[in-house]
Write an enzyme that holds these catalytic residues in place. Structure first.
Site, PDB file in Angstrom:
ATOM      1  CG  ASP A 165       2.184 -76.883 -81.706  1.00  0.00           C
ATOM      2  OD1 ASP A 165       1.962 -76.184 -81.008  1.00  0.00           O
ATOM      3  OD2 ASP A 165       1.093 -77.546 -82.126  1.00  0.00           O
ATOM      4  NE  ARG A 197      -7.705 -71.507 -78.842  1.00  0.00           N
ATOM      5  CZ  ARG A 197      -7.909 -70.409 -78.456  1.00  0.00           C
ATOM      6  NH1 ARG A 197      -8.308 -69.921 -77.705  1.00  0.00           N
ATOM      7  NH2 ARG A 197      -8.120 -69.745 -79.743  1.00  0.00           N
ATOM      8  CE  LYS A 256      -2.713 -81.599 -78.356  1.00  0.00           C
ATOM      9  NZ  LYS A 256      -3.400 -80.603 -78.056  1.00  0.00           N
ATOM     10  CG  ASN A 257      -3.585 -80.150 -81.716  1.00  0.00           C
ATOM     11  OD1 ASN A 257      -4.189 -80.121 -80.603  1.00  0.00           O
ATOM     12  ND2 ASN A 257      -2.371 -79.371 -81.725  1.00  0.00           N
ATOM     13  CB  ILE A 287       2.335 -69.004 -83.600  1.00  0.00           C
ATOM     14  CG1 ILE A 287       2.860 -69.719 -84.920  1.00  0.00           C
ATOM     15  CG2 ILE A 287       0.747 -69.420 -83.591  1.00  0.00           C
ATOM     16  CD1 ILE A 287       2.129 -68.944 -86.172  1.00  0.00           C
ATOM     17  CG  ASP A 332      -3.080 -71.536 -73.295  1.00  0.00           C
ATOM     18  OD1 ASP A 332      -2.027 -70.801 -73.878  1.00  0.00           O
ATOM     19  OD2 ASP A 332      -3.438 -72.588 -74.015  1.00  0.00           O
TER      20      ASP A 332
HETATM   21  N1  EPU Z   1      -5.589 -66.182 -82.423  1.00  0.00           N
HETATM   22  C1  EPU Z   1      -6.346 -64.741 -82.257  1.00  0.00           C
HETATM   23  N2  EPU Z   1      -7.734 -64.861 -82.329  1.00  0.00           N
HETATM   24  C2  EPU Z   1      -8.326 -66.035 -82.827  1.00  0.00           C
HETATM   25  C3  EPU Z   1      -7.632 -67.283 -83.115  1.00  0.00           C
HETATM   26  C4  EPU Z   1      -6.558 -67.035 -82.958  1.00  0.00           C
HETATM   27  O1  EPU Z   1      -5.629 -63.814 -81.647  1.00  0.00           O
HETATM   28  O2  EPU Z   1      -9.735 -65.883 -82.992  1.00  0.00           O
HETATM   29  C5  EPU Z   1      -4.138 -66.068 -82.404  1.00  0.00           C
HETATM   30  C6  EPU Z   1      -3.862 -67.053 -81.203  1.00  0.00           C
HETATM   31  O3  EPU Z   1      -3.890 -66.401 -79.830  1.00  0.00           O
HETATM   32  C7  EPU Z   1      -2.553 -67.402 -81.501  1.00  0.00           C
HETATM   33  C8  EPU Z   1      -2.514 -67.482 -83.092  1.00  0.00           C
HETATM   34  O4  EPU Z   1      -3.666 -66.889 -83.339  1.00  0.00           O
HETATM   35  O5  EPU Z   1      -1.573 -66.641 -81.080  1.00  0.00           O
HETATM   36  C9  EPU Z   1      -2.683 -69.047 -83.615  1.00  0.00           C
HETATM   37  O6  EPU Z   1      -3.995 -69.395 -83.302  1.00  0.00           O
HETATM   38  P1  EPU Z   1      -4.611 -70.684 -84.103  1.00  0.00           P
HETATM   39  O7  EPU Z   1      -5.993 -70.346 -84.167  1.00  0.00           O
HETATM   40  O8  EPU Z   1      -4.059 -70.796 -85.204  1.00  0.00           O
HETATM   41  O9  EPU Z   1      -4.306 -71.654 -83.296  1.00  0.00           O
HETATM   42  P2  EPU Z   1      -5.426 -72.746 -82.190  1.00  0.00           P
HETATM   43  O10 EPU Z   1      -6.449 -73.284 -83.113  1.00  0.00           O
HETATM   44  O11 EPU Z   1      -5.710 -72.037 -81.004  1.00  0.00           O
HETATM   45  C10 EPU Z   1      -4.098 -75.052 -82.670  1.00  0.00           C
HETATM   46  C11 EPU Z   1      -3.477 -76.062 -81.829  1.00  0.00           C
HETATM   47  C12 EPU Z   1      -2.157 -75.557 -81.181  1.00  0.00           C
HETATM   48  C13 EPU Z   1      -1.016 -75.153 -82.350  1.00  0.00           C
HETATM   49  C14 EPU Z   1      -1.828 -74.113 -83.249  1.00  0.00           C
HETATM   50  C15 EPU Z   1      -1.062 -73.515 -84.304  1.00  0.00           C
HETATM   51  C16 EPU Z   1      -5.410 -77.266 -81.297  1.00  0.00           C
HETATM   52  C17 EPU Z   1      -6.038 -77.636 -80.285  1.00  0.00           C
HETATM   53  N3  EPU Z   1      -4.310 -76.444 -80.782  1.00  0.00           N
HETATM   54  O12 EPU Z   1      -4.504 -73.797 -82.013  1.00  0.00           O
HETATM   55  O13 EPU Z   1      -1.574 -76.722 -80.800  1.00  0.00           O
HETATM   56  O14 EPU Z   1       0.132 -74.500 -81.849  1.00  0.00           O
HETATM   57  O15 EPU Z   1      -3.192 -74.620 -83.729  1.00  0.00           O
HETATM   58  O16 EPU Z   1      -0.516 -74.628 -85.145  1.00  0.00           O
HETATM   59  O17 EPU Z   1      -5.548 -77.725 -82.340  1.00  0.00           O
HETATM   60  C18 EPU Z   1      -0.445 -78.047 -78.837  1.00  0.00           C
HETATM   61  O18 EPU Z   1      -0.890 -78.821 -79.367  1.00  0.00           O
HETATM   62  O19 EPU Z   1       0.545 -77.888 -77.871  1.00  0.00           O
HETATM   63  C19 EPU Z   1      -1.122 -76.567 -79.377  1.00  0.00           C
HETATM   64  C20 EPU Z   1      -0.761 -75.493 -79.029  1.00  0.00           C
END
Ligand code: EPU
Length: 434
Positions: free
Chosen positions: A318, A105, A33-34, A340, A129
């Site tokens: 995750d 997201r 999915k991601n 995280i 969220d």
């Molecule tokens: N963060 C910030 N600022 C930013 C970007 C991130 O503060 O500009 C913080 C976030 O709030 C979070 C942490 O950094 O606390 C991690 O964020 P990251 O950007 O690495 O993750 P993401 O891209 O928002 C993706 C997956 C998540 C998964 C994370 C970590 C997608 C759509 N989502 O999220 O998947 O947990 O990477 O591996 O790709 C899930 O599938 O259930 C899910 C939540």
């Protein structure tokens, strides 16, 4: 179809889980999915038809398809063939509305492609969220470094680069998955060279980079923490097979161990789960790596294991809820540390309703294992919490109802059907008699 990331709507679907079965059989893991959601956004970079194969049958794909359609694309999903084709016109829109962005997201991944292709993007700010505040400051910093002017008002981020983007040095404080993706998605069409240091290294990012290379992008260091991107003038559409979903594969692996079962997990890459499989093996699983996946056998009560979530190749956040569920029925006690997301322990209160013995303190959860949980109604607040609660229900005495089934649907296609094929008594019901 309800896709809100917030709590389950009253009257929504419920998973009815009868505890006690040993899960035995074979599962095939779909595409991640991601990854696939970001690959759909990446298609925006090249006019013409891009086709993704192995697309999972999950609702989030429909949301991304609606977003791309609102930008002028035509999206064709063939569920039987598990493909999604995106026809991208020469001229695309540049506005991503709140109505769609708030649902997933991953919609933030259109930011880079929109600025790179059109010189402008208006993206609804996604907000937080159920698992955390989830800012996009690092995405904005990356775009700003590449020459975009960013501002926000009325809940929208506006990014403008009328003269186009130019290569830059981007150094992340933290290897954010989404910010790394947006940096790469924007830099591939920027003038000059971009280096991204402390880039996230998740397999889904390598998958995105590989697809971009097949479209004509020039990217070095794929899979490492330093990416070097030489911008090109134009990209071409492509056909790409998406990487398998390591989180789904890991969920089945934990399920096998918790239920003392025997599951062969096909179309999974064991190298993407190396730390997870090492932990499960310490917890007592017999793991055999196969050519196209791995087999996990659980014998007797598992042993509690310490878990610390970190960016890849660390332990994936995750899979944290599944590991807490596992430790709840293990021999001994162990600490689980979440690095995280600040709110990812919210589901722990639900697990304690099933009799789990868990104490949380900040980003630590101390779990004392026991032999059995006791069935109760519980509520899923996000995808992974939902999966963890269903696994807990499988080892609880009696019938557990997991409310908020729509959260689980977002990440796991046919979850109840697959559990049934493995011998579990899990059904989906639309309402539960009081
Ligand atoms: N963060 C910030 N600022 C930013 C970007 C991130 O503060 O500009 C913080 C976030 O709030 C979070 C942490 O950094 O606390 C991690 O964020 P990251 O950007 O690495 O993750 P993401 O891209 O928002 C993706 C997956 C998540 C998964 C994370 C970590 C997608 C759509 N989502 O999220 O998947 O947990 O990477 O591996 O790709 C899930 O599938 O259930 C899910 C939540």
């Amino acid at each position: 179809m309800s896709l809100s990331t917030d709590s389950a709507a009253p009257g929504g679907d419920v998973f009815r889980v009868v505890g006690g079965a040993r899960l035995v059989g074979e599962v095939r893991v779909p595409a991640a999915k991601n990854s696939v959601l970001k690959l759909m956004a990446a298609a925006l970079l090249a006019p013409g038809r891009t086709t993704l194969t192995g697309a999972p049958d999950i609702d989030d794909l429909d949301v991304m398809a609606s977003l791309l359609t609102s930008l002028g694309c035509e999206v064709t999903r063939d569920r039987d063939a598990a493909t999604v084709a995106i026809d991208v016109p020469e001229e695309i829109g540049h506005r991503a509305d709140y109505d769609l962005v708030r649902r997933i997201r991953a919609s933030t991944a259109v930011l880079g492609p929109l600025v790179a292709r059109t010189g402008s993007a208006d993206l609804a700010l996604p907000g937080g969220d159920a698992i955390g505040s989830r800012g996009i400051d690092m995405h904005i910093d990356a775009l700003t470094a590449l020459g975009a002017q960013c501002s926000s008002d009325h809940g929208y981020l506006h990014a403008h680069a009328p003269e186009g983007l130019r290569g830059a040095r981007i150094a992340f404080d933290f290897p954010s998955v989404g910010a790394t993706e947006n940096a790469v998605l924007a830099a591939v069409l920027a003038r000059g060279v971009t280096t991204v240091t402390n880039a996230a290294r998740e397999p889904e990012i390598a998958d995105l980079c590989q697809m971009l290379v097949s479209m004509g992008a020039q990217i070095d260091g794929i899979g490492s923490a330093t990416l070097t991107i030489r911008g090109v003038e134009r990209l071409s559409p492509t056909v790409h097979a998406t990487v398998p979903d390591r989180i789904v594969a890991g969920t089945w692996a934990v399920a096998a161990l918790m239920t003392r079962g025997d599951i062969t997990i096909r179309n999974a890459d064991a190298t993407h789960l190396s730390l997870v499989l090492t932990k499960l093996s310490s917890a007592g699983a017999d793991i055999t790596v196969l050519e196209d996946g791995f087999r996990v056998v659980g014998r007797g009560q598992p042993t509690a294991v310490e878990v610390v979530t970190l960016p890849y190749p660390g332990f994936p956040t995750d899979l944290q809820p599944m590991m807490i569920a596992l430790n709840s029925v293990s021999d001994g006690a162990a600490m689980v540390t979440e690095n995280i997301y600040e709110s990812r322990f919210r589901f722990v209160n639900e697990l304690t309703r099933l009799g789990a013995d868990i104490r949380t303190d900040g980003h630590h959860a101390f779990v004392r294992g026991q032999t059995r949980l006791s069935a109760a109604p519980v509520e899923a607040t996000d995808i992974r919490a939902g999966a963890g609660l269903v696994l807990a229900g499988l080892v609880a005495d009696g019938v557990t109802h997991v409310y908020g089934a729509h959260h689980i649907d977002r990440g796991y296609a046919g979850f109840a059907e697959i559990l049934q094929s493995l011998g579990a008594d899990v059904t989906r019901v639309s309402e539960v008699a009081p």
